[in-house]
Scaffold this motif. Structure first.
Motif, PDB file in Angstrom:
ATOM      1  N   THR A   1      -4.323 -16.774  55.638  1.00 13.52           N
ATOM      2  CA  THR A   1      -4.050 -15.564  56.431  1.00 13.52           C
ATOM      3  C   THR A   1      -3.078 -16.241  57.667  1.00 13.52           C
ATOM      4  O   THR A   1      -2.460 -15.513  58.183  1.00 13.52           O
ATOM      5  CB  THR A   1      -5.588 -15.276  57.241  1.00 13.52           C
ATOM      6  OG1 THR A   1      -6.544 -15.116  56.255  1.00 13.52           O
ATOM      7  CG2 THR A   1      -5.566 -14.048  57.895  1.00 13.52           C
ATOM      8  N   GLY A   2      -3.508 -17.429  58.115  1.00 12.14           N
ATOM      9  CA  GLY A   2      -2.587 -17.907  59.154  1.00 12.14           C
ATOM     10  C   GLY A   2      -1.123 -18.112  59.017  1.00 12.14           C
ATOM     11  O   GLY A   2      -0.227 -17.934  59.619  1.00 12.14           O
ATOM     12  N   ARG A   3      -0.902 -18.240  57.524  1.00 13.37           N
ATOM     13  CA  ARG A   3       0.467 -18.370  57.193  1.00 13.37           C
ATOM     14  C   ARG A   3       1.224 -17.302  57.420  1.00 13.37           C
ATOM     15  O   ARG A   3       2.374 -16.946  57.977  1.00 13.37           O
ATOM     16  CB  ARG A   3       0.696 -18.865  55.898  1.00 13.37           C
ATOM     17  CG  ARG A   3       2.232 -19.130  55.193  1.00 13.37           C
ATOM     18  CD  ARG A   3       2.396 -19.766  54.089  1.00 13.37           C
ATOM     19  NE  ARG A   3       1.937 -21.505  54.462  1.00 13.37           N
ATOM     20  CZ  ARG A   3       0.757 -21.990  54.233  1.00 13.37           C
ATOM     21  NH1 ARG A   3      -0.292 -21.275  53.636  1.00 13.37           N
ATOM     22  NH2 ARG A   3       0.588 -23.184  54.479  1.00 13.37           N
ATOM     23  N   LEU A   4       0.827 -16.137  56.928  1.00 12.72           N
ATOM     24  CA  LEU A   4       1.272 -14.565  57.036  1.00 12.72           C
ATOM     25  C   LEU A   4       1.448 -14.261  58.604  1.00 12.72           C
ATOM     26  O   LEU A   4       2.340 -13.702  58.919  1.00 12.72           O
ATOM     27  CB  LEU A   4       0.450 -13.869  56.278  1.00 12.72           C
ATOM     28  CG  LEU A   4       1.046 -12.056  56.154  1.00 12.72           C
ATOM     29  CD1 LEU A   4       2.585 -12.175  55.596  1.00 12.72           C
ATOM     30  CD2 LEU A   4       0.204 -11.350  55.402  1.00 12.72           C
ATOM     31  N   CYS A   5       0.404 -14.446  59.232  1.00 16.76           N
ATOM     32  CA  CYS A   5       0.250 -14.371  60.689  1.00 16.76           C
ATOM     33  C   CYS A   5       1.548 -14.804  61.412  1.00 16.76           C
ATOM     34  O   CYS A   5       2.126 -14.155  62.353  1.00 16.76           O
ATOM     35  CB  CYS A   5      -1.096 -14.785  61.356  1.00 16.76           C
ATOM     36  SG  CYS A   5      -1.329 -14.023  62.835  1.00 16.76           S
ATOM     37  N   VAL A   6       1.527 -16.126  61.071  1.00 12.03           N
ATOM     38  CA  VAL A   6       2.700 -17.027  61.707  1.00 12.03           C
ATOM     39  C   VAL A   6       4.065 -16.185  61.707  1.00 12.03           C
ATOM     40  O   VAL A   6       4.906 -15.924  62.373  1.00 12.03           O
ATOM     41  CB  VAL A   6       2.848 -18.390  61.304  1.00 12.03           C
ATOM     42  CG1 VAL A   6       4.121 -18.926  62.032  1.00 12.03           C
ATOM     43  CG2 VAL A   6       1.581 -19.148  61.972  1.00 12.03           C
ATOM     44  N   LEU A   7       4.397 -15.809  60.205  1.00 10.37           N
ATOM     45  CA  LEU A   7       5.656 -15.305  59.817  1.00 10.37           C
ATOM     46  C   LEU A   7       5.690 -14.045  60.492  1.00 10.37           C
ATOM     47  O   LEU A   7       6.907 -13.674  60.899  1.00 10.37           O
ATOM     48  CB  LEU A   7       5.573 -15.319  58.309  1.00 10.37           C
ATOM     49  CG  LEU A   7       5.671 -16.613  57.631  1.00 10.37           C
ATOM     50  CD1 LEU A   7       5.513 -16.250  56.055  1.00 10.37           C
ATOM     51  CD2 LEU A   7       7.112 -17.441  57.878  1.00 10.37           C
ATOM     52  N   ALA A   8       4.614 -13.245  60.731  1.00 14.16           N
ATOM     53  CA  ALA A   8       4.770 -11.745  61.144  1.00 14.16           C
ATOM     54  C   ALA A   8       4.803 -11.799  62.746  1.00 14.16           C
ATOM     55  O   ALA A   8       4.828 -10.520  63.349  1.00 14.16           O
ATOM     56  CB  ALA A   8       3.709 -11.115  60.445  1.00 14.16           C
TER      57      ALA A   8
ATOM     58  N   VAL B   1      14.750 -17.593  60.431  1.00 17.94           N
ATOM     59  CA  VAL B   1      14.104 -17.474  59.086  1.00 17.94           C
ATOM     60  C   VAL B   1      12.872 -17.998  58.815  1.00 17.94           C
ATOM     61  O   VAL B   1      12.724 -19.495  58.979  1.00 17.94           O
ATOM     62  CB  VAL B   1      15.179 -17.629  57.977  1.00 17.94           C
ATOM     63  CG1 VAL B   1      14.642 -17.350  56.569  1.00 17.94           C
ATOM     64  CG2 VAL B   1      16.487 -16.684  58.270  1.00 17.94           C
ATOM     65  N   GLY B   2      11.947 -17.390  58.209  1.00 14.28           N
ATOM     66  CA  GLY B   2      10.477 -17.990  58.018  1.00 14.28           C
ATOM     67  C   GLY B   2      10.288 -17.905  56.385  1.00 14.28           C
ATOM     68  O   GLY B   2      10.570 -16.960  55.674  1.00 14.28           O
ATOM     69  N   THR B   3       9.852 -19.313  55.675  1.00 16.71           N
ATOM     70  CA  THR B   3       9.442 -19.127  54.478  1.00 16.71           C
ATOM     71  C   THR B   3       8.038 -19.881  54.530  1.00 16.71           C
ATOM     72  O   THR B   3       7.409 -20.456  55.529  1.00 16.71           O
ATOM     73  CB  THR B   3      10.385 -19.972  53.948  1.00 16.71           C
ATOM     74  OG1 THR B   3      10.250 -21.432  54.211  1.00 16.71           O
ATOM     75  CG2 THR B   3      12.147 -19.478  54.068  1.00 16.71           C
ATOM     76  N   ALA B   4       7.519 -20.043  52.960  1.00 17.91           N
ATOM     77  CA  ALA B   4       6.175 -20.492  53.031  1.00 17.91           C
ATOM     78  C   ALA B   4       6.528 -21.877  52.519  1.00 17.91           C
ATOM     79  O   ALA B   4       5.582 -22.817  52.883  1.00 17.91           O
ATOM     80  CB  ALA B   4       5.427 -19.880  51.689  1.00 17.91           C
TER      81      ALA B   4
END
Length: 446
Positions: free
Chosen positions: A380-387, A322-325
């Protein structure tokens, strides 16, 4: 038209990288790697080939866990190769599994490891080493996760080696800095910029390579991640549609979480969309939705088939993340999972999940329920990691209205002269991902 052969493309790229590393004359070689492209495998292979050629080297990683992982990988590939693990003076400085490796020597003093073929440590530890401690500069160095290394950290260790191979993923989270670096933005000596950015700003002639294949991301995910986050360095999946399959032993009960799981198993993606609402950061409804998706993943007896195993492999808690911010969101999800009797699932922020791989991921969208779109949540990197952590499927839990939120908060980041644009900004990337997820939307009103 010749069909794309991912294995041949990856091998060709690797051969070119190793040729420049072992036989080139440049002081540095830069390698861009998309998620799951075999970056660590390349680092290990390059280290082994340099050592075999009689060229002792130092390896620089960014965290202790990355260092320990590389040590274990080297020991598995070459049990007779002398490897040094340079560690801090802390009470628990390295993974105790290293104690079982006979070819690994561990010490907090670089001098104790002098003469070994390979010595590995973190950038922070290498910064306290002098070349006189090791008998002079190393001929070679490998810098792993080079895009997550700040340029001031590179400067602190640059005197320890003569030539280096820099390997990293340009689409992941930027290096972390606690100081405001706005005053240096766009300058070639910006200390908060990534090591690679500063290196290329001063040495644009250095050979640059890229790994063209992701072996982690399935064919359902690679095109989206490549287009949204790597438009200037595109890549392909190492597998084709149908090579991987996620199936459930228990039929759907018709609930929204189950329908989302079925959609994800079929297409690789699902958007479980809750009603639009401004919420606290630890949105109780969204947190419960994430926990219920994970609970149903386990209850339905998921099994994964892939190129690694033609026989279905049970989907265990260890293969789910599970990934969160934010850390408080991760803590809330852990508590919700504990209430449902779920343990063993990795629940963490994008920063801590970076570099890891799972079969299925469940993501709480960074902009879900927010009244604004801040630079942190648009990174950008945060969403990229999660996806990009999954091998089979990704379920995104999000409140409706994020697209409108993005339109109400258009990208207003100042344009910095001299800053190299390697991937789109977060506003554009979020729109691209949400547009794709909209095709796999499951609306739910709990």
């Amino acid at each position: 038209m010749t069909a794309f052969d991912p294995g041949a493309a990856a091998a060709s790229a690797t051969d070119a990288i190793l040729a420049d590393t072992l036989h080139g004359v440049s002081r540095g070689v830069v390698v861009d790697s998309p998620p799951g492209a075999g970056k660590s495998t390349l680092v290990v292979r390059a280290a082994l080939e340099l050592a075999a050629a009689g060229r002792p080297l130092m390896v620089v990683a960014q965290t202790n866990s990355q260092v320990d992982d590389l040590v274990v990988r080297l020991a598995e590939k070459a049990p007779d190769l002398p490897v040094g693990r340079l560690h801090s003076s802390d009470s628990d400085p390295y993974d105790k599994a290293l104690d079982e490796l006979e070819n690994v020597r561990k010490s907090s003093k670089a001098g104790d490891l002098a003469g070994l073929d390979v010595v590995i440590s973190t950038a922070a530890k290498w910064a306290h080493v002098k070349s006189t401690d090791t008998g002079g500069p190393w001929r070679h160095a490998i810098v792993d996760e080079a895009y997550q290394m700040r340029s001031d950290a590179l400067l602190a260790v640059a005197g320890l080696f003569e030539r280096a191979l820099f390997v990293g993923d340009p689409g992941q989270l930027d290096p972390f800095a606690i100081a405001d670096a706005e005053q240096w933005a766009g300058l070639s000596y910006d200390p908060s910029a990534s090591a690679v950015s500063t290196l290329l700003a001063h040495n644009p002639e250095l050979p640059q390579h890229r790994l063209p294949v992701s072996w982690r991301l399935p064919a359902s995910a690679a095109p989206l991640v490549s287009d949204a986050f790597y438009p200037f360095t595109p890549f392909r999946s190492g597998t084709d549609h149908g090579d991987r399959r996620l199936a459930f032993g228990v039929a759907s009960d018709g609930s929204a979480p189950d329908r989302a799981l079925d959609e994800a198993a079929e297409s690789g993606w699902a958007l479980l969309e809750l009603p639009a609402r401004h919420t606290p950061r630890t949105d109780p409804e969204a947190v419960r939705a994430v926990a219920q998706v994970v609970r149903r993943l386990l209850d339905r007896g998921g099994a994964a088939t892939s190129e690694r195993s033609p026989e279905p492999v049970p989907l265990t808690a260890a293969r789910i993340a599970v990934g969160t911010a934010h850390r408080d969101q991760a803590a809330a999800v852990r508590a919700a999972l504990a209430e449902l009797g779920v343990s063993g699932v990795a629940v963490d922020t994008a920063n801590r999940l970076q570099g890891r791989e799972f079969d299925v991921t469940v993501v709480l969208h960074p902009l879900s329920g927010r009244p604004d779109a801040t630079a942190f949540h648009l990174e950008t990197g945060r969403l990229c990691v999660l996806a990009s952590r999954h091998r089979h499927a990704c379920v995104v839990v999000c409140r409706a209205g994020v697209t409108d939120l993005l339109d109400d908060h258009p990208s207003t980041e100042p344009v910095q002269l001299g800053v190299t644009v390697k991937f789109p900004d977060g506003w554009e990337a979020n729109h691209a991902v949400l547009s794709h997820l909209a095709e796999h939307r499951i609306s739910w009103q709990p």
